[in-house]
Write a protein that holds these residues in place. Sequence first.
Motif, mmCIF file in Angstrom:
data_model
loop_
_atom_site.group_PDB
_atom_site.id
_atom_site.type_symbol
_atom_site.label_atom_id
_atom_site.label_comp_id
_atom_site.label_asym_id
_atom_site.label_seq_id
_atom_site.Cartn_x
_atom_site.Cartn_y
_atom_site.Cartn_z
ATOM 1 N N SER A 27 0.872 -1.163 0.000
ATOM 2 C CA SER A 27 0.000 0.000 0.000
ATOM 3 C C SER A 27 0.910 1.215 0.000
ATOM 4 O O SER A 27 2.131 1.074 -0.088
ATOM 5 N N SER A 132 -4.199 7.717 -5.138
ATOM 6 C CA SER A 132 -4.796 6.743 -6.066
ATOM 7 C C SER A 132 -4.025 6.710 -7.390
ATOM 8 O O SER A 132 -4.009 5.682 -8.086
ATOM 9 N N ASP A 146 -9.742 6.174 -2.051
ATOM 10 C CA ASP A 146 -10.243 5.565 -0.807
ATOM 11 C C ASP A 146 -11.019 6.610 0.006
ATOM 12 O O ASP A 146 -10.837 7.818 -0.169
ATOM 13 N N SER A 185 -10.898 2.116 2.816
ATOM 14 C CA SER A 185 -9.439 2.285 2.771
ATOM 15 C C SER A 185 -8.679 0.968 2.878
ATOM 16 O O SER A 185 -7.505 0.905 2.508
ATOM 17 N N SER A 187 -9.481 -1.767 1.266
ATOM 18 C CA SER A 187 -9.839 -2.611 0.110
ATOM 19 C C SER A 187 -8.607 -3.163 -0.602
ATOM 20 O O SER A 187 -7.636 -2.434 -0.839
ATOM 21 N N ALA A 210 -5.621 -0.434 -1.284
ATOM 22 C CA ALA A 210 -5.874 0.987 -1.579
ATOM 23 C C ALA A 210 -4.844 1.883 -0.896
ATOM 24 O O ALA A 210 -4.541 1.708 0.286
ATOM 25 N N THR A 212 -3.656 5.691 0.473
ATOM 26 C CA THR A 212 -4.405 6.757 1.139
ATOM 27 C C THR A 212 -3.524 7.997 1.277
ATOM 28 O O THR A 212 -2.406 8.054 0.769
ATOM 29 N N SER A 261 -13.549 1.773 9.147
ATOM 30 C CA SER A 261 -14.462 2.568 8.321
ATOM 31 C C SER A 261 -15.746 2.963 9.046
ATOM 32 O O SER A 261 -16.556 3.711 8.506
#
Length: 472
Positions: A27, A132, A146, A185, A187, A210, A212, A261
């Motif tokens: 990530s 992203s 995200d 976030s 995922s 994902a 961030t 989340s």
Amino acid sequence: MWVKALDMILEKMKSSGFNFSQVRAMSGAGQQHGSVYWEKGSIQILKNASSELPLHQSLKGCFSVSDSPIWMDSSTASQCRALEKALGGAQHLANVTGSRAYERFTGNQIAKIYSQNPEVYKQTERISLVSSFAASLFLGAYAPIDYSDGSGMNLLQIWEKAWSKPCLDACAPGLEERLGCPVPSHSVLGPISPYYSQRYGFSPDCKIVAFTGDNPASLAGMRLQEGDIAISLGTSDTLFLWIQEPTPALEGHILCNPVDSQTYMALLCFKNGSLMRERIRDECASGSWDEFSKALSSTVAGNSGNLGFYFDVMEITPEAVGIHRFNRDNQKVPRFPKEVEIRALIEGQFMAKRIHAEKLGYKVLPRTRILATGGASHNKKILQVLSDVFNAPVFTIDTANSACLGSAYRAIHGLVAERNVSLADVVKLAPEPRLAVTPTPGAEELYRPLLKRYAELEQKVIYNPASSCLVK
């Protein structure tokens, strides 16, 4: 430049013998608010990039805007006013998106590009955040935004976690299709692009979680939990808060929490941080932190009712400037004795932080920990005042590269998050923060009335251009 930088890093790792085949997931984090504009047809180039070439050579014709707007851009004041007007005012916009309109926020930057260069906007098929965008490079496809980084755009409904149609419409036409659907976030976006397996030897099973924003990733890196508060005591002072039930205000930012989340995080920035502390140290303690600490210890908690506001530059939280001193009877006074000045500065800075955190819905809980980092976190006397004002223990943490570390934690978490495993469980073997100080008994009773007084006096010093004047 960003793509070339990634190429260079990966080539350096490859030549140093790094074993990419062992990477199970990755990530990352990007500067918040910045944006990247992909030209029509770029998805095919991204998907089919030749592993024989560095990626920046394949992608050089893919961007409709060559210079990405970033968080330092403040040229969108008229777009901010228009967005707030369209949403029925600044507070209503904050209620929907977590923040009033800010010049650096992505929605206002997109609105400026659309109004100044409608043709460029028309040629854009996808708009990414920096985070992203970076994820897209690894995915070989457009990565979704995200929830957490998406909360820094003035476009996402933070409660429903979906784009706000009135906000989108106020910024530019056809914006929803250019942004794609936002995702949680944690995922897993898919496997790494074959480009990286072929060029660097990544396993085809390596998962992309994902990416961030840098601030949300720092919250993960500092391993905040419910009720915790992280305070970075640097040039400017920044608060990171984990909040269950936020109340968006005209200052500060509410973002979706990157590791849970169902909850939220808040950010508060105070511009007058270490430079203000250093100036008072130089004036009142001969430039010595030892003398400064002795002076702080020589005065009583609560400073015998003397309170001060110290803003050398225009403050963000609250919007105020100048030095304002008040005695125990709330009368303005021109100066304090040196040791009183030192305590008034430190108590005032920390009382402001607690007051504004509570305005955003933060509550000090019995299990609350304050995690302190930055230059002033090495001074135990300053930390004692922080602990007393918040009535909570203060721990110190080493947060060098916390956004990067948080990204690694989030990559591991992404692999198990679907099974309802928390980030805290994933990183429970990481080193614990170090206990520095605990609150003095009776501190809460002492500071409660002072906090109320400080909040009332703050209203008197808030900057009002209509009533300000220059005095020779």
